[in-house]
Design an enzyme around this catalytic site. Structure first.
Site, short mmCIF file in Angstrom:
data_model
loop_
_atom_site.label_atom_id
_atom_site.label_comp_id
_atom_site.label_asym_id
_atom_site.label_seq_id
_atom_site.Cartn_x
_atom_site.Cartn_y
_atom_site.Cartn_z
N SER A 123 0.81 -1.37 0.13
CA SER A 123 0.36 -0.35 0.22
C SER A 123 0.72 1.36 0.06
CB SER A 123 -1.29 -0.08 1.07
OG SER A 123 -1.48 1.19 1.43
N SER A 124 0.40 2.19 -0.52
CA SER A 124 1.50 3.30 -0.40
C SER A 124 1.54 3.91 0.86
CB SER A 124 0.06 5.13 -0.97
OG SER A 124 -0.71 5.12 -0.86
N CYS A 125 1.02 3.66 1.92
CA CYS A 125 1.27 4.41 2.75
C CYS A 125 2.36 3.55 3.76
CB CYS A 125 0.51 3.45 4.07
SG CYS A 125 0.36 1.72 4.45
N TYR A 152 0.17 -0.56 10.31
CA TYR A 152 -0.15 -1.67 9.19
C TYR A 152 0.82 -1.30 7.89
CZ TYR A 152 -2.88 -1.89 4.56
OH TYR A 152 -3.85 -2.13 3.24
N LYS A 156 3.45 -4.07 5.75
CA LYS A 156 3.71 -4.34 4.41
C LYS A 156 4.89 -4.32 3.92
CE LYS A 156 -0.61 -4.60 3.17
NZ LYS A 156 -1.20 -6.18 2.95
N HIS A 195 -12.57 2.89 4.11
CA HIS A 195 -11.86 4.29 3.90
C HIS A 195 -13.00 5.67 3.33
CE1 HIS A 195 -8.96 0.91 2.85
NE2 HIS A 195 -7.93 1.95 3.12
N1 NDP Z 1 -8.46 -1.29 -0.31
C1 NDP Z 1 -7.63 -0.17 -0.87
O1 NDP Z 1 -7.82 1.04 -0.45
C2 NDP Z 1 -6.40 -1.09 -1.03
C3 NDP Z 1 -5.80 -1.89 -0.93
N2 NDP Z 1 -4.08 -2.62 -1.01
C4 NDP Z 1 -3.98 -4.08 -0.32
O2 NDP Z 1 -5.29 -4.72 -0.98
C5 NDP Z 1 -5.30 -5.84 -0.47
C6 NDP Z 1 -6.90 -6.42 -0.82
O3 NDP Z 1 -7.02 -5.28 -0.33
P1 NDP Z 1 -9.08 -4.90 0.03
O4 NDP Z 1 -9.67 -6.10 -1.17
O5 NDP Z 1 -9.07 -3.36 -0.03
O6 NDP Z 1 -9.28 -5.38 1.08
P2 NDP Z 1 -10.49 -6.05 1.54
O7 NDP Z 1 -11.60 -6.30 3.13
O8 NDP Z 1 -12.20 -5.58 0.80
O9 NDP Z 1 -11.04 -7.88 1.38
C7 NDP Z 1 -9.83 -8.14 2.58
C8 NDP Z 1 -9.63 -9.83 2.20
O10 NDP Z 1 -8.97 -10.90 2.65
C9 NDP Z 1 -9.60 -11.75 3.23
N3 NDP Z 1 -8.91 -12.03 4.74
C10 NDP Z 1 -8.77 -10.59 5.93
N4 NDP Z 1 -8.03 -11.78 7.03
C11 NDP Z 1 -7.95 -12.66 6.05
C12 NDP Z 1 -7.37 -14.73 6.62
N5 NDP Z 1 -7.19 -14.31 8.33
N6 NDP Z 1 -7.61 -15.62 6.70
C13 NDP Z 1 -7.49 -15.50 5.52
N7 NDP Z 1 -8.92 -14.91 4.80
C14 NDP Z 1 -8.32 -13.61 5.00
C15 NDP Z 1 -11.47 -11.18 3.85
O11 NDP Z 1 -12.14 -12.13 4.10
P3 NDP Z 1 -12.91 -11.65 5.01
O12 NDP Z 1 -14.07 -10.61 4.20
O13 NDP Z 1 -14.09 -12.87 5.15
O14 NDP Z 1 -12.52 -11.78 6.82
C16 NDP Z 1 -11.45 -10.15 2.69
O15 NDP Z 1 -11.34 -11.31 1.87
C17 NDP Z 1 -4.48 -5.94 0.87
O16 NDP Z 1 -2.83 -6.22 0.51
C18 NDP Z 1 -4.47 -3.87 0.91
O17 NDP Z 1 -3.65 -3.53 1.74
C19 NDP Z 1 -3.20 -1.73 -0.94
C20 NDP Z 1 -3.84 -0.14 -1.07
C21 NDP Z 1 -5.27 0.14 -0.64
C1 F7E Z 2 -4.98 3.18 1.51
C2 F7E Z 2 -4.42 3.67 2.95
O1 F7E Z 2 -6.10 4.05 3.57
C3 F7E Z 2 -5.41 4.64 4.69
O2 F7E Z 2 -4.68 6.00 5.22
P1 F7E Z 2 -6.23 6.96 4.45
O3 F7E Z 2 -5.75 7.53 2.58
O4 F7E Z 2 -5.43 8.07 5.64
O5 F7E Z 2 -7.26 6.43 4.77
P2 F7E Z 2 -8.42 7.21 4.41
O6 F7E Z 2 -9.53 6.33 3.35
O7 F7E Z 2 -9.75 5.70 5.87
O8 F7E Z 2 -8.84 8.55 5.16
C4 F7E Z 2 -7.81 9.71 3.56
C5 F7E Z 2 -8.64 10.82 4.46
O9 F7E Z 2 -10.57 11.22 4.36
C6 F7E Z 2 -10.68 11.69 5.34
N1 F7E Z 2 -11.90 11.19 5.82
C7 F7E Z 2 -12.96 12.17 5.15
N2 F7E Z 2 -14.34 11.55 6.09
C8 F7E Z 2 -13.42 10.54 6.11
C9 F7E Z 2 -14.90 9.38 6.45
O10 F7E Z 2 -15.86 9.40 7.06
N3 F7E Z 2 -14.53 8.21 7.25
C10 F7E Z 2 -12.67 7.89 6.36
N4 F7E Z 2 -11.57 6.39 6.28
N5 F7E Z 2 -12.02 9.20 6.40
C11 F7E Z 2 -12.61 10.17 6.12
C12 F7E Z 2 -9.77 11.22 6.38
O11 F7E Z 2 -9.58 12.32 7.61
C13 F7E Z 2 -8.83 11.54 5.75
O12 F7E Z 2 -7.59 12.72 5.91
C14 F7E Z 2 -4.13 3.96 5.59
O13 F7E Z 2 -4.81 4.30 6.91
C15 F7E Z 2 -4.40 2.43 4.95
O14 F7E Z 2 -5.68 1.34 5.26
C16 F7E Z 2 -3.59 2.82 3.41
O15 F7E Z 2 -3.19 2.03 3.39
#
Ligand code: NDP
Ligand code: F7E
Length: 325
Positions: A123-125, A152, A156, A195
């Site tokens: 992830s970009s974090c 986190y 990563k 998010h």
């Molecule tokens: N969403 C985003 O904005 C971003 C995501 N990523 C990366 O992409 C990847 C996927 O993220 P995303 O799709 O958003 O996440 P989701 O939460 O949508 O999906 C995560 C998946 O992982 C499964 N999972 C979690 N814990 C376990 C476990 N212990 N055993 C088996 N399966 C498990 C969940 O299954 P279940 O639901 O059944 O628990 C779910 O299917 C991650 O590595 C994340 O860091 C990177 C950058 C941004």
């Molecule tokens: C993908 C990335 O996502 C996470 O980082 P982030 O970008 O900071 O995530 P975010 O989407 O939750 O917030 C973005 C911004 O948005 C604002 N904001 C406003 N209103 C809401 C609101 O209602 N919910 C949330 N969540 N944020 C809000 C919030 O205050 C912040 O300024 C990592 O923890 C990590 O998981 C990671 O890798």
């Protein structure tokens, strides 16, 4: 397909054999489900999928047995403990422990049981809070992390380093992709733990349906974020499985950033909410800016296709049709 004609076993490219067994972990999540859609669209027929309840990836013995028995050729690791700024800030132990466990078990068992190639998603974090913008891959480990998601991020970073270590020590083809903030169908729309984009979509939708006059948005609205539609990410993942076998992780972004205020206005417009936004500055802003430099991926030959506006329209349609109101 394995080729042994010259006395050595060599493998053709990722896309060449549509019957190759590909394990996509986390296939019901935002990213995993998009990767499965993409692989099916291309014509892959032998996808190996397990839900969390069928295979808990934090359990080392179960993961080991799964790989020993199934022996997939390719692995895409999209299972992780994922959440927005509030979830990361509130459950630091879960974010570091669960992610370290999942990725360590999956990467090591994949190597030990003959997986040809694995892709790890970071992830970009992972980058320092005040990294140069746009952030190049070599900014990794050059400064302190953003405190709201450092646990986190540390997990990563360990995943990236583990892939590199296995490549260096064993010559194993493990690669890492670093996506920016993603959104799309099957996102997590939890009111607090999701998010920003799905959180606002849900809040504006519920306000519209209930006739509310105001919606609260967290922070100051000034942070900048780069958003990528998950279908673009899935396309990039397939591209990297096919075309990249390097040591260094690869940034995957859209190259376009918006302030959270601009995002909120855009989501409000797409949803059709007509009330006021109230900014709750007691909530954290997180990192001020994290635009990634995705020129390495562009030089390899991949660019994104979905605009933020089109992606939002598509995601809102999915939300209305699929999320229980
Ligand atoms: N969403 C985003 O904005 C971003 C995501 N990523 C990366 O992409 C990847 C996927 O993220 P995303 O799709 O958003 O996440 P989701 O939460 O949508 O999906 C995560 C998946 O992982 C499964 N999972 C979690 N814990 C376990 C476990 N212990 N055993 C088996 N399966 C498990 C969940 O299954 P279940 O639901 O059944 O628990 C779910 O299917 C991650 O590595 C994340 O860091 C990177 C950058 C941004
Ligand atoms: C993908 C990335 O996502 C996470 O980082 P982030 O970008 O900071 O995530 P975010 O989407 O939750 O917030 C973005 C911004 O948005 C604002 N904001 C406003 N209103 C809401 C609101 O209602 N919910 C949330 N969540 N944020 C809000 C919030 O205050 C912040 O300024 C990592 O923890 C990590 O998981 C990671 O890798």
């Amino acid at each position: 397909m394995a080729d042994t004609s010259n006395g050595k076993t060599t493998f053709s490219s990722f896309r060449a054999d549509k019957t190759a067994k590909i394990c996509v972990l986390g296939h019901r999540g935002l990213v995993g489900s998009a990767i499965v859609r993409k692989l099916r669209e291309i014509g892959f027929t032998n996808l190996l999928l397990r839900t969390h309840s069928e295979l808990d990836l934090t359990r080392q013995n179960d993961v080991e047995s799964f790989f020993a028995f199934e022996k997939p050729r390719f692995v895409i690791l999209a299972a992780a403990k994922v959440g927005g700024i509030h979830a990361n800030n509130t459950y630091p132990a879960d974010f570091i422990a669960i992610n370290l466990q999942i990725q360590t078990n999956v990467i090591d068992s994949s190597y030990r049981h003959g997986v040809q190639k694995l892709l790890f998603l970071g992830s970009s974090c992972i980058y320092p809070k005040f990294a140069p913008q746009p952030i190049p891959e070599h900014a990794l480990l050059t400064g302190p992390l953003e405190p709201t998601n450092e646990w986190y991020a540390v997990a990563k970073i360990a995943g990236i380093k583990m892939c590199q270590a296995y490549r260096i020590q064993y010559g194993w083809d493990a690669i890492s992709a670093m996506p920016t903030n993603l959104y799309g169908p099957n996102d997590n729309f939890h009111p607090e733990n999701s998010h920003v984009l799905p959180a606002l979509m849900r809040r504006f939708h519920e306000a519209k349906v209930n006739g509310a006059k105001e919606v609260v948005v967290w922070g100051t609205g000034s942070p900048l974020r780069e958003f990528l539609h998950v279908d673009d990410l899935a396309d990039a993942v397939v591209f990297l499985m096919e075309s990249y076998s390097g040591l260094v992780h690869v940034n995957v972004g859209s190259g376009k950033e918006v302030t959270i205020k601009e995002l909120a206005e855009l989501v409000k417009e797409v949803v059709g909410f007509e009330g006021q936004l109230i900014w709750d500055s007691s909530k954290p802003d997180g990192t001020p800016r994290k635009l990634m430099d995705s020129s390495k991926l562009a030089e390899l030959g991949w660019t994104p296709k979905v605009s933020l506006k089109d992606g939002l329209v598509d995601t809102y349609k999915w939300y209305v049709e699929n999320v229980k109101q």
